[in-house]
Design a protein around this motif. Structure first.
Motif, mmCIF file in Angstrom:
data_model
loop_
_atom_site.group_PDB
_atom_site.id
_atom_site.type_symbol
_atom_site.label_atom_id
_atom_site.label_comp_id
_atom_site.label_asym_id
_atom_site.label_seq_id
_atom_site.Cartn_x
_atom_site.Cartn_y
_atom_site.Cartn_z
ATOM 1 N N ALA A 284 0.813 -1.221 0.000
ATOM 2 C CA ALA A 284 0.000 0.000 0.000
ATOM 3 C C ALA A 284 0.840 1.263 0.000
ATOM 4 N N SER A 285 2.015 1.210 0.582
ATOM 5 C CA SER A 285 2.864 2.403 0.663
ATOM 6 C C SER A 285 3.399 2.815 -0.707
ATOM 7 N N GLN A 286 3.282 1.919 -1.693
ATOM 8 C CA GLN A 286 3.816 2.201 -3.024
ATOM 9 C C GLN A 286 2.743 2.581 -4.044
ATOM 10 N N LEU A 287 1.519 2.832 -3.554
ATOM 11 C CA LEU A 287 0.432 3.219 -4.459
ATOM 12 C C LEU A 287 -0.090 4.588 -4.054
ATOM 13 N N SER A 288 0.083 5.569 -4.915
ATOM 14 C CA SER A 288 -0.387 6.928 -4.636
ATOM 15 C C SER A 288 -1.766 7.148 -5.254
ATOM 16 N N ASP A 289 -2.434 8.211 -4.848
ATOM 17 C CA ASP A 289 -3.716 8.581 -5.444
ATOM 18 C C ASP A 289 -3.541 8.835 -6.941
ATOM 19 N N GLU A 290 -2.463 9.485 -7.295
ATOM 20 C CA GLU A 290 -2.176 9.789 -8.695
ATOM 21 C C GLU A 290 -2.071 8.517 -9.522
ATOM 22 N N GLN A 291 -1.374 7.530 -8.994
ATOM 23 C CA GLN A 291 -1.213 6.272 -9.712
ATOM 24 C C GLN A 291 -2.538 5.530 -9.827
ATOM 25 N N ALA A 292 -3.307 5.519 -8.744
ATOM 26 C CA ALA A 292 -4.594 4.828 -8.765
ATOM 27 C C ALA A 292 -5.537 5.450 -9.796
ATOM 28 N N ALA A 293 -5.475 6.758 -9.948
ATOM 29 C CA ALA A 293 -6.325 7.441 -10.927
ATOM 30 C C ALA A 293 -5.980 7.010 -12.348
ATOM 31 N N THR A 294 -4.691 6.795 -12.624
ATOM 32 C CA THR A 294 -4.310 6.360 -13.978
ATOM 33 C C THR A 294 -4.788 4.937 -14.245
ATOM 34 N N ILE A 295 -4.799 4.114 -13.211
ATOM 35 C CA ILE A 295 -5.277 2.733 -13.372
ATOM 36 C C ILE A 295 -6.763 2.747 -13.726
ATOM 37 N N LYS A 296 -7.514 3.624 -13.082
ATOM 38 C CA LYS A 296 -8.939 3.752 -13.392
ATOM 39 C C LYS A 296 -9.142 4.135 -14.852
ATOM 40 N N MET A 297 -8.383 5.112 -15.328
ATOM 41 C CA MET A 297 -8.553 5.567 -16.710
ATOM 42 C C MET A 297 -8.183 4.464 -17.702
ATOM 43 N N ASN A 298 -7.145 3.711 -17.403
ATOM 44 C CA ASN A 298 -6.782 2.605 -18.285
ATOM 45 C C ASN A 298 -7.846 1.509 -18.286
ATOM 46 N N ALA A 299 -8.463 1.280 -17.141
ATOM 47 C CA ALA A 299 -9.549 0.293 -17.072
ATOM 48 C C ALA A 299 -10.699 0.700 -17.985
ATOM 49 N N ILE A 300 -11.001 1.995 -18.020
ATOM 50 C CA ILE A 300 -12.102 2.478 -18.850
ATOM 51 C C ILE A 300 -11.732 2.411 -20.329
ATOM 52 N N THR A 301 -10.495 2.796 -20.677
ATOM 53 C CA THR A 301 -10.107 2.754 -22.088
ATOM 54 C C THR A 301 -10.080 1.310 -22.599
ATOM 55 N N GLU A 302 -9.679 0.357 -21.756
ATOM 56 C CA GLU A 302 -9.699 -1.048 -22.173
ATOM 57 C C GLU A 302 -11.135 -1.524 -22.397
ATOM 58 N N TRP A 303 -12.078 -0.967 -21.660
ATOM 59 C CA TRP A 303 -13.490 -1.330 -21.838
ATOM 60 C C TRP A 303 -13.974 -0.965 -23.242
ATOM 61 N N ALA A 304 -13.290 -0.006 -23.882
ATOM 62 C CA ALA A 304 -13.679 0.416 -25.228
ATOM 63 C C ALA A 304 -13.430 -0.668 -26.268
#
Length: 289
Positions: free
Chosen positions: A28-48
């Protein structure tokens, strides 16, 4: 048919979401809010991959072999979205995309020339392979690093499968296929000269929906992609050059002619355009009696 062989090949290297992702290694110490936000966006683009598959099936009704292959491509691309969402569900549920956010990127693509579309997605797989390799390097959390590595390897295999269908197209359609592939190849290998990276996610695909006619424009943060590339994973000129080199290398193999620069490919594209034009003119002209 290519589908049976590709099914067997891709089935043999398919990874298991439960067994092959090191979920227990999460830090958990190696995951920032900024990084988590990019993972969300990639999840959505893959849904395309959903509307892209609908497009492929609609425009390739006369090609059951390629349409059958879509069952593999669609499954694995949706799995990419799913594993990213599963990561967020486990470790950052507040960042998980909503069903509404996912559904927003499902919209109809305008019909487009089949050969050009095939080449476009081949280049897109090459680009995604490199983007995800760079994302794996940028991230510091062990589990997401492993996930992006898996995704990058899948994209490389998908590119290889598309290449097989491109070879088949050249066998079937000759100069017409070569001309289409060279045309899109010049466009996709010239991304360094454009204001943004060229990929199916940010190309305009439905005139009636402009300006919300790209996958990127329908994301919760439409400016995310450029920021991710330029400021986060630092997809710089060195990495862009790697993409261009892979496109040129594969086209060299495909056309049985060496291309070391985009300029050389563009010169060949013009040769093919003249040859194709002459062929069409010959067909259109009445025969001498």
């Amino acid at each position: 048919m290519l589908y049976p062989e590709l099914f067997k090949q891709l089935e043999s290297v398919r990874w298991d979401m439960d067994k092959d992702i090191p979920w227990d290694a999460f830090d958990a110490s190696q995951l920032s809010d900024e990084q988590a936000a990019t993972i969300k966006m990639n999840a959505i683009t893959e849904w395309a991959a959903l509307p892209a598959t609908e497009m492929f099936l609609r425009d390739n009704r006369g090609d059951s072999d390629f349409s059958a292959f879509m069952s593999i491509w669609f499954f694995e691309e949706q799995k990419h979205s799913l594993v990213l969402m599963e990561y967020l569900r486990r470790f950052r549920p507040d960042m998980a995309p909503t069903e509404e956010e996912l559904h927003a990127v499902r919209f109809e693509f305008d019909p487009a020339p089949v050969l050009e579309t095939l080449m476009l997605h081949f280049c897109g797989e090459i680009r995604l392979n490199h983007w995800y390799r760079r994302a794996s390097e940028w991230h510091t959390e062990p589990v997401i690093k492993a996930i992006y590595t898996k995704l990058s390897q899948d994209e490389a295999r998908h590119g290889g499968a598309y290449l097989r269908y491109m070879k088949r197209a050249i066998s079937n359609f000759g100069v017409e296929a070569k001309s289409a592939f060279a045309k899109v190849g010049v466009l996709m290998a010239s991304a360094r000269r454009t204001a943004q990276a060229l990929h199916p996610t940010n190309l305009h695909v439905n005139k009636a929906l402009f300006p919300r006619d790209t996958v990127q424009s329908r994301l919760p943060n439409p400016e995310w992609l450029e920021h991710w590339l330029d400021k986060q994973i630092n997809f710089d000129a060195v990495w862009e050059t790697k993409v261009v080199e892979r496109i040129l290398h594969n086209l060299s193999l495909l056309m049985e002619r060496s291309f070391t620069t985009v300029q050389e490919l563009n010169k060949y594209r013009k040769e093919l355009a003249r040859e194709l034009g002459a062929s069409l003119e010959a067909v259109a002209s009445p025969r001498a009696v």
